[in-house]
Each structure stands twice: as C-alpha cells, then as structure tokens.
Design a protein around this motif. Structure first.
Motif, PDB file in Angstrom:
ATOM      1  N   VAL A 296       0.839  -1.203   0.000  1.00 55.96           N
ATOM      2  CA  VAL A 296       0.000   0.000   0.000  1.00 55.96           C
ATOM      3  C   VAL A 296       0.869   1.246   0.000  1.00 55.96           C
ATOM      4  CG1 VAL A 296      -1.731   1.331   1.279  1.00 55.96           C
ATOM      5  CG2 VAL A 296      -1.936  -1.154   1.128  1.00 55.96           C
ATOM      6  N   TRP A 297       1.811   1.295   0.943  1.00 56.29           N
ATOM      7  CA  TRP A 297       2.777   2.397   0.974  1.00 56.29           C
ATOM      8  C   TRP A 297       3.990   2.037   0.110  1.00 56.29           C
ATOM      9  CZ3 TRP A 297       1.887   7.049   3.073  1.00 56.29           C
ATOM     10  CH2 TRP A 297       0.851   7.170   4.008  1.00 56.29           C
ATOM     11  N   ARG A 344       4.344   7.310  -1.987  1.00 61.16           N
ATOM     12  CA  ARG A 344       3.024   7.102  -2.574  1.00 61.16           C
ATOM     13  C   ARG A 344       2.199   6.163  -1.692  1.00 61.16           C
ATOM     14  NH1 ARG A 344       3.441   4.308  -7.854  1.00 61.16           N
ATOM     15  NH2 ARG A 344       5.470   3.554  -7.140  1.00 61.16           N
ATOM     16  N   ARG A 345       0.891   6.332  -1.775  1.00 59.64           N
ATOM     17  CA  ARG A 345      -0.008   5.430  -1.070  1.00 59.64           C
ATOM     18  C   ARG A 345      -1.175   5.068  -1.978  1.00 59.64           C
ATOM     19  NH1 ARG A 345      -4.240   4.051   2.054  1.00 59.64           N
ATOM     20  NH2 ARG A 345      -3.821   3.071   4.071  1.00 59.64           N
ATOM     21  N   THR A 346      -1.521   3.815  -1.990  1.00 56.56           N
ATOM     22  CA  THR A 346      -2.652   3.339  -2.767  1.00 56.56           C
ATOM     23  C   THR A 346      -3.886   3.231  -1.889  1.00 56.56           C
ATOM     24  OG1 THR A 346      -1.185   2.066  -4.199  1.00 56.56           O
ATOM     25  CG2 THR A 346      -3.507   1.472  -4.229  1.00 56.56           C
TER      26      THR A 346
END
Length: 347
Positions: A296-297, A344-346
């Motif tokens: 995720v991260w 970034r993060r999803t």
C-alpha cells in the motif's frame, strides 16, 4: 519517474482486429499534436535559456561578419504543425515462440528547430525575434521481434525514417537581407536490442531483475541545402543502458525492499538524430532504495550522478573566431548530481 509523467495525452482513436489466433492488425489516428515539454528556463534541469513555451527575451552577441553586434531577441511565436496527419498501422504475428511486429507511422516533430531573426538595419537594429519551427510529415517503417530464451526475454527492433530532422545549429539570419535557412533532414536507420531477465537465488539476493538496452542510429542520407547541420554531429552513434534490481522480501513483517542500480553510457558518436543521448563517453549512474509496505505504501530514495566531459549544451566559444555554435559535445548535466525522494499510497 513514472511512465505517466513522461507521455503527454493527445486525442486519438485506435483499434485492433484479431484475424487469426496468431495474427492481428491495428492502427491509430491522432486528432491533436503536442510538443515535448522541457524544464523551464532557469530551473535545475534546464540546459538551454530559451526552451519553447518561454516568453522571455534572449541576448545574443555576434562577434564578426555583416550581422556583428549585440541583439535583444523577443519571442516571435512558434510555428507548429497541424493537428492532422499523424497515424500508424501495425501487424503482429506469433510464429512458434517468437512474436513479430511490422509497423508504419507518420508523425510531426516534437522537438522543434530554433530560429533567430536579426534586425540589422535602423531603426530596429539590435533587436530581433526567436522562435521554434516544428517539421512535419516524418514517416517510419519498422519491424520488431521478441523471444524468451531461458531466464531472458530478448527483443529487437529496427526502423527506417524519412524526412527525419537532423541536429542543425541555431538558425541565425539577418531578417530582410537573407532568406530563412533550411534545417538539415535525412533518411535515418535505427536499431534497438533489449533484454529482461528474472534471476533466482544468488549470493546477492533471492531474486533480481536485470534490464538492458543497446541502441544505435545512423544517418543514411542527409539533405542539408544551407549547410546548417551541427559540425559536432557524427553519422553513427550508440548508447547502452542497464538496470539491475535485487529484491529482498519481508525484511521486516510487511516490508519489501529493492536496490535499483542503473548505468547509462554513450558508447560512440554524437548523434545527429537524438541529442538527449549525450556525447561520446558521457553518461549517468544511479543507485537507490525502494520499498513497499503492505503493498500500500511505496517509497523511493535515489541518487543520480552524471559523468563525462563537462560542457554546456550550446558551446558558443567557436563563434568568437567566426565558427559555428556547437551543441551537445559534452555532458551539460555534469554539475547536476541530485538526490530524490518520493512517497506514494494506494487507496
């Protein structure tokens, strides 16, 4: 840099038809044209004072000749190609374990050619304009092949391009006293060979990816009616770029780490076609640390180093003795080493 940060969107339509299980044809047509976008003048990665899109004046000194003097050039407005006339066709054929592709495309130049029109007669003497002109109707005919051999996927592509812009010097001319010079164009050949390998456990890491590409281009035929081809260009040029990335899974619970190590090096020549390759024996080296936490991260820390002969993108020193301005004979980023970080993060 992510791929989506490089390619600028343009309106277009495309289609692909599967005529047989191992054969398909396709095509596209673009309804708009966009130029490449360079770093703004004065920014860290800018190596030219007047990239297109700028609205600032440019100061130019001519040491000798009928147009000798100091000039203040104002932007004159770029001459852009039409939005129409860009299209492509392809055919893809799978033979045994080899994928073949055949292509034809027509497009307009995205880089542009710099012109400077000088006013040498009163009352406007000492002034002038600068602008970029973008050639149109470049055609390319090419073929590609791809095949897996052991741990490697090997690919090759070759093409011939007609009406290809060649690296000409800045077109400086006295407006009203001389015709606008014509930049050099020609027929060019291009060959790329690339590979991707996925390695299993070794003394370095339990898994790793190795990517690489070797590219070569040559000017087959040049049309240079006004002798504008940059004197620092060569007929042939080649470059190599590799990226080795070992990956370490579950360094701590939920965290995967990778260490990408990259190298780009111009093997020979100063390309008459692709100045972004850099001059002979110049290049860059990078090493980084990338991580994914719980998928995720994602973060990336990277150091980029440029090497080779330090030279400005435009070398004006020969002009002091009446010679031409020479472009790209060294590494204009030699003093631009940098460290970058992204997170970034999803969702």
């Amino acid at each position: 840099i992510q791929f989506k940060e490089i390619i600028r969107p343009v309106p277009q339509v495309s289609t692909q038809i599967q005529l047989a299980p191992n054969f398909s044809v396709g095509g596209y047509y673009q309804f708009g044209w966009e130029s490449d976008r360079l770093p703004p003048s004065g920014s860290y990665f800018s190596n030219l004072n007047i990239p297109w899109g700028s609205d600032q004046p440019f100061f130019l000194g001519i040491p000798s000749g009928p147009a000798a003097g100091n000039y203040v050039l104002s932007p004159g407005g770029d001459i852009k190609p039409p939005d129409s006339g860009q299209f492509g066709l392809q055919a893809k054929w799978s033979v045994a374990e080899t994928d073949l592709g055949f292509y034809f495309a027509r497009y307009h130049d995205k880089d542009g050619q710099l012109y400077a029109a000088l006013n040498v007669a009163p009352p406007l003497a000492g002034s002038g304009t600068w602008q970029y002109i973008f050639p149109k109707d470049i055609s390319v005919l090419g073929a590609s092949a791809s095949r897996s051999v052991g741990d490697f996927n090997l690919s090759a592509e070759a093409s011939i391009r007609d009406n290809m812009p060649l690296r000409s010097t800045t077109m400086v001319y006295p407006s009203g006293f001389a015709p606008q010079p014509t930049p050099a164009t020609g027929r060019t050949a291009h060959v790329n060979f690339s590979w991707m390998a996925v390695f299993g456990p070794s003394f370095v890491a339990r898994e790793a990816i190795f990517l690489g590409e070797v590219a070569w281009n040559r000017v087959l035929e040049a049309k240079d009616p006004d002798g504008t081809l940059d004197a620092g260009r060569t007929r042939d040029a080649s470059i190599v770029r590799v990226l080795y990335t070992p990956t370490y899974r579950q360094v701590v619970t939920g965290l995967d780490l990778s260490v990408p190590i990259g190298l780009g090096f111009t093997l020979n020549g100063n390309s008459s076609i692709t100045p972004s390759w850099g001059a002979k024996h110049t290049g860059d080296f990078s090493i980084g640390l990338e991580g994914a936490y719980l998928d995720v991260w994602r973060f990336a820390l990277n150091y980029q180093h440029y090497f080779g002969n330090a030279m400005p993108f435009a070398d004006y020193s020969p002009a002091a003795n009446g010679g031409p301005v020479i472009f790209g004979i060294g590494n204009s980023y030699r003093d631009r080493d940098y460290v970058s970080f992204s997170l970034r993060r999803t969702f």
